[in-house]
Design an enzyme around this catalytic site. Structure first.
Site, PDB file in Angstrom:
ATOM      1  N   SER A  46       0.813  -1.219   0.000  1.00 16.36           N
ATOM      2  CA  SER A  46       0.000   0.000   0.000  1.00 16.36           C
ATOM      3  C   SER A  46       0.846   1.269   0.000  1.00 16.36           C
ATOM      4  O   SER A  46       1.778   1.406   0.807  1.00 16.36           O
ATOM      5  CB  SER A  46      -0.879  -0.041   1.262  1.00 16.36           C
ATOM      6  OG  SER A  46      -1.189   1.251   1.719  1.00 16.36           O
ATOM      7  N   GLY A  47       0.490   2.205  -0.864  1.00 10.14           N
ATOM      8  CA  GLY A  47       1.170   3.502  -0.856  1.00 10.14           C
ATOM      9  C   GLY A  47       0.966   4.225   0.464  1.00 10.14           C
ATOM     10  O   GLY A  47       1.910   4.805   1.024  1.00 10.14           O
ATOM     11  N   LEU A  48      -0.257   4.166   0.969  1.00 10.09           N
ATOM     12  CA  LEU A  48      -0.557   4.847   2.236  1.00 10.09           C
ATOM     13  C   LEU A  48       0.306   4.292   3.364  1.00 10.09           C
ATOM     14  O   LEU A  48       0.900   5.052   4.133  1.00 10.09           O
ATOM     15  CB  LEU A  48      -2.047   4.677   2.584  1.00 10.09           C
ATOM     16  CG  LEU A  48      -2.441   5.139   3.986  1.00 10.09           C
ATOM     17  CD1 LEU A  48      -2.225   6.640   4.162  1.00 10.09           C
ATOM     18  CD2 LEU A  48      -3.893   4.773   4.289  1.00 10.09           C
ATOM     19  N   ASP A  58       0.875  10.375   2.262  1.00 10.20           N
ATOM     20  CA  ASP A  58       0.525   9.636   1.046  1.00 10.20           C
ATOM     21  C   ASP A  58       0.312  10.641  -0.085  1.00 10.20           C
ATOM     22  O   ASP A  58      -0.784  10.813  -0.597  1.00 10.20           O
ATOM     23  CB  ASP A  58      -0.747   8.814   1.334  1.00 10.20           C
ATOM     24  CG  ASP A  58      -1.090   7.856   0.203  1.00 10.20           C
ATOM     25  OD1 ASP A  58      -0.232   7.611  -0.664  1.00 10.20           O
ATOM     26  OD2 ASP A  58      -2.232   7.363   0.191  1.00 10.20           O
ATOM     27  N   ASP A  85       0.987  -0.722  -5.131  1.00  9.37           N
ATOM     28  CA  ASP A  85       0.232   0.505  -5.370  1.00  9.37           C
ATOM     29  C   ASP A  85       1.222   1.539  -5.929  1.00  9.37           C
ATOM     30  O   ASP A  85       2.101   2.006  -5.199  1.00  9.37           O
ATOM     31  CB  ASP A  85      -0.329   0.937  -4.010  1.00  9.37           C
ATOM     32  CG  ASP A  85      -1.052   2.261  -4.017  1.00  9.37           C
ATOM     33  OD1 ASP A  85      -1.233   2.841  -5.097  1.00  9.37           O
ATOM     34  OD2 ASP A  85      -1.442   2.690  -2.910  1.00  9.37           O
ATOM     35  N   ASP A  87       0.330   4.466  -7.212  1.00  8.90           N
ATOM     36  CA  ASP A  87      -0.330   5.780  -7.265  1.00  8.90           C
ATOM     37  C   ASP A  87      -0.685   6.134  -8.716  1.00  8.90           C
ATOM     38  O   ASP A  87      -1.300   5.343  -9.397  1.00  8.90           O
ATOM     39  CB  ASP A  87       0.557   6.848  -6.602  1.00  8.90           C
ATOM     40  CG  ASP A  87       0.813   6.541  -5.128  1.00  8.90           C
ATOM     41  OD1 ASP A  87       0.010   5.801  -4.538  1.00  8.90           O
ATOM     42  OD2 ASP A  87       1.808   7.034  -4.583  1.00  8.90           O
ATOM     43  N   GLU A 114      -3.659   4.594 -10.631  1.00  3.69           N
ATOM     44  CA  GLU A 114      -4.946   5.292 -10.471  1.00  3.69           C
ATOM     45  C   GLU A 114      -5.018   6.539 -11.333  1.00  3.69           C
ATOM     46  O   GLU A 114      -3.990   7.164 -11.638  1.00  3.69           O
ATOM     47  CB  GLU A 114      -5.174   5.639  -8.995  1.00  3.69           C
ATOM     48  CG  GLU A 114      -4.214   6.657  -8.430  1.00  3.69           C
ATOM     49  CD  GLU A 114      -4.170   6.666  -6.892  1.00  3.69           C
ATOM     50  OE1 GLU A 114      -4.097   5.578  -6.283  1.00  3.69           O
ATOM     51  OE2 GLU A 114      -4.198   7.770  -6.321  1.00  3.69           O
ATOM     52  N   LYS A 120      -0.274  12.678  -6.124  1.00  8.34           N
ATOM     53  CA  LYS A 120      -1.614  12.272  -5.671  1.00  8.34           C
ATOM     54  C   LYS A 120      -1.844  12.613  -4.201  1.00  8.34           C
ATOM     55  O   LYS A 120      -0.902  12.966  -3.476  1.00  8.34           O
ATOM     56  CB  LYS A 120      -1.829  10.771  -5.926  1.00  8.34           C
ATOM     57  CG  LYS A 120      -0.881   9.800  -5.243  1.00  8.34           C
ATOM     58  CD  LYS A 120      -1.075   9.539  -3.761  1.00  8.34           C
ATOM     59  CE  LYS A 120      -2.421   9.015  -3.336  1.00  8.34           C
ATOM     60  NZ  LYS A 120      -2.745   7.661  -3.741  1.00  8.34           N
ATOM     61  N   ASN A 122      -4.251  10.907  -0.834  1.00  8.58           N
ATOM     62  CA  ASN A 122      -5.031   9.736  -0.466  1.00  8.58           C
ATOM     63  C   ASN A 122      -6.520   9.952  -0.787  1.00  8.58           C
ATOM     64  O   ASN A 122      -7.023  11.063  -0.706  1.00  8.58           O
ATOM     65  CB  ASN A 122      -4.840   9.432   1.033  1.00  8.58           C
ATOM     66  CG  ASN A 122      -5.512   8.138   1.417  1.00  8.58           C
ATOM     67  OD1 ASN A 122      -6.651   8.121   1.853  1.00  8.58           O
ATOM     68  ND2 ASN A 122      -4.811   7.035   1.234  1.00  8.58           N
ATOM     69  N   SER A 123      -7.190   8.874  -1.126  1.00  5.75           N
ATOM     70  CA  SER A 123      -8.598   8.950  -1.554  1.00  5.75           C
ATOM     71  C   SER A 123      -9.551   9.395  -0.459  1.00  5.75           C
ATOM     72  O   SER A 123     -10.673   9.798  -0.740  1.00  5.75           O
ATOM     73  CB  SER A 123      -9.049   7.576  -2.052  1.00  5.75           C
ATOM     74  OG  SER A 123      -8.207   7.126  -3.069  1.00  5.75           O
ATOM     75  N   ARG A 158      -7.105   1.678 -11.808  1.00  7.62           N
ATOM     76  CA  ARG A 158      -8.028   2.059 -10.722  1.00  7.62           C
ATOM     77  C   ARG A 158      -8.702   3.366 -11.071  1.00  7.62           C
ATOM     78  O   ARG A 158      -8.016   4.350 -11.381  1.00  7.62           O
ATOM     79  CB  ARG A 158      -7.201   2.189  -9.442  1.00  7.62           C
ATOM     80  CG  ARG A 158      -7.796   3.055  -8.353  1.00  7.62           C
ATOM     81  CD  ARG A 158      -6.961   2.902  -7.110  1.00  7.62           C
ATOM     82  NE  ARG A 158      -7.172   3.905  -6.109  1.00  7.62           N
ATOM     83  CZ  ARG A 158      -6.510   3.946  -4.947  1.00  7.62           C
ATOM     84  NH1 ARG A 158      -5.588   3.027  -4.680  1.00  7.62           N
ATOM     85  NH2 ARG A 158      -6.742   4.893  -4.069  1.00  7.62           N
ATOM     86  N   HIS A 189     -12.851   2.202  -6.757  1.00  6.31           N
ATOM     87  CA  HIS A 189     -12.689   2.635  -5.370  1.00  6.31           C
ATOM     88  C   HIS A 189     -13.883   3.497  -4.948  1.00  6.31           C
ATOM     89  O   HIS A 189     -14.501   4.170  -5.781  1.00  6.31           O
ATOM     90  CB  HIS A 189     -11.381   3.409  -5.198  1.00  6.31           C
ATOM     91  CG  HIS A 189     -10.882   3.397  -3.776  1.00  6.31           C
ATOM     92  ND1 HIS A 189     -11.419   2.602  -2.802  1.00  6.31           N
ATOM     93  CD2 HIS A 189      -9.882   4.085  -3.167  1.00  6.31           C
ATOM     94  CE1 HIS A 189     -10.782   2.795  -1.662  1.00  6.31           C
ATOM     95  NE2 HIS A 189      -9.843   3.692  -1.860  1.00  6.31           N
TER      96      HIS A 189
HETATM   97  C1  SPV Z   1      -3.491   2.527  -0.345  1.00  7.13           C
HETATM   98  O1  SPV Z   1      -3.577   1.609   0.491  1.00  7.13           O
HETATM   99  O2  SPV Z   1      -2.503   3.255  -0.440  1.00  7.13           O
HETATM  100  C2  SPV Z   1      -4.585   2.772  -1.273  1.00  7.13           C
HETATM  101  C3  SPV Z   1      -5.949   2.484  -0.852  1.00  7.13           C
HETATM  102  O3  SPV Z   1      -4.332   3.278  -2.342  1.00  7.13           O
HETATM  103  S1  SPV Z   1      -6.603   3.943  -0.212  1.00  7.13           S
HETATM  104  O4  SPV Z   1      -5.848   4.304   0.970  1.00  7.13           O
HETATM  105  O5  SPV Z   1      -7.984   3.629   0.107  1.00  7.13           O
HETATM  106  O6  SPV Z   1      -6.536   4.979  -1.223  1.00  7.13           O
HETATM  107 MG    MG Z   2      -2.592   4.270  -2.340  1.00  4.02          MG
END
Ligand code: SPV
Ligand code: MG
Length: 294
Positions: A46-48, A58, A85, A87, A114, A120, A122-123, A158, A189
């Site tokens: 995961s990027g986060l 993130d 991930d 991004d 994505e 980017k 975070n979503s 994504r 997502h």
């Molecule tokens: C991540 O885990 O970095 C994701 C999922 O991209 S989210 O945090 O929901 O964007």
């Molecule tokens: Mg991410």
């Protein structure tokens, strides 16, 4: 020896399998190893959580080579596939094709890109995050597909259309275009607390293309609902990091307050477990073979 030939299953197998599969988040080697040992068929890098575990946001604050270096510690210790991930692909189509080439060289099984703008966010933060145009994003997908050096390497597209509030029609329009551009799967997502929009998407997206979801916010939806909707792969996206943050804080607070290890000793992993996880036992074998008496 020859470890790279021993990957149990490819990410493609997981995406194409007829039943719903599950990936769990890891952000370093030790979490990756635990996730594999527990039985998950693959890992979400995961990027986060990789960023957060390094103390940064993130928001592409670490470079993509630093991300790959972090993931390399994970690939070194597991056999199961790792989905990274990436991004937005860290730039334009040209940056992304180089990223794909390097991921293949480092034995990473696939990536998820994505349709937002670099850098980017975070979503789950901010309001209406800007999306890349369909033309730009499909160009990136094609560049990635054309430059993968391993035929099993997977590129998942994504769409953040629902996250950005553009609605189901835009999400479908994008998913169809990304599938046409060659994406191996579509990740849809959502930040809604229920699964309605994701389930509607699953119902209306008819391309023969696996669907991947991340139910971080709609975690209350029973998992069999996703299975019945034909979801290919579910990602549990950040729970290893969140579990460890809580455990570290609770342990540190007790040790700080009590100035003693007595009440935590039986609540933390044993040292033997740490030595097992870091592979210390293998040294006995290796010393016999390589460490000759003088
Ligand atoms: C991540 O885990 O970095 C994701 C999922 O991209 S989210 O945090 O929901 O964007
Ligand atoms: Mg991410």
């Amino acid at each position: 020896l020859y470890k790279h030939q021993n990957k149990k299953r490819t990410l493609k197998d997981i995406l194409l399998s007829p039943t719903t599969e599950y990936l769990m988040e890891a952000h370093n080697a030790i979490s990756a190893k635990i996730i594999e040992e527990v039985g998950f068929s693959g890992i979400w890098a995961s990027g986060l959580t990789i960023s957060s575990s390094l103390g940064v946001r993130d928001r592409n604050e670490i470079s993509w080579t630093q991300v790959i270096d972090a993931v390399e510690y994970m690939t070194d210790v597991v056999d199961c596939p790792i989905l990274l991930d990436v991004d937005t692909g860290y730039g334009d189509y040209n940056s992304f094709r180089r990223v794909v080439k390097k991921l293949c060289q480092r034995n990473i099984s696939g990536c998820c890109i994505e349709d937002k703008i670099f850098p980017k966010q975070n979503s789950f933060i901010g309001e209406r995050q800007e999306l890349a145009s369909i033309a730009e994003f499909t160009g990136k997908i094609k560049a990635g597909i054309d430059h993968r050096e391993n035929e099993d390497f997977v590129i998942i597209a994504r769409t953040e259309a629902l996250i950005s509030g553009y609605g189901i029609d835009e999400a479908l329009r994008r998913a169809e275009a990304y599938y046409e551009a060659g994406a191996d799967a579509i990740l849809i997502h959502s930040k809604s607390s229920n699964a309605d929009e994701v389930l509607e998407f699953c119902n209306l997206f008819t391309a023969p293309c696996p669907i991947v979801i991340v139910p971080t916010k709609y975690y209350n939806t029973p998992t069999n609902v996703f299975e019945e909707a034909g979801v290919s792969t579910v990602i549990w996206a950040n729970h290893s990091l969140r579990a460890s943050v809580k455990a570290i804080r609770e342990t540190a607070e007790i040790v700080f307050k009590e100035k003693s290890l007595v009440s935590v000793e039986n609540k933390v992993a044993s040292l033997a477990e740490i030595f097992r996880l870091n592979g210390e036992h293998e040294m006995e074998q290796i010393e016999k073979r390589y460490l000759q008496e003088a």
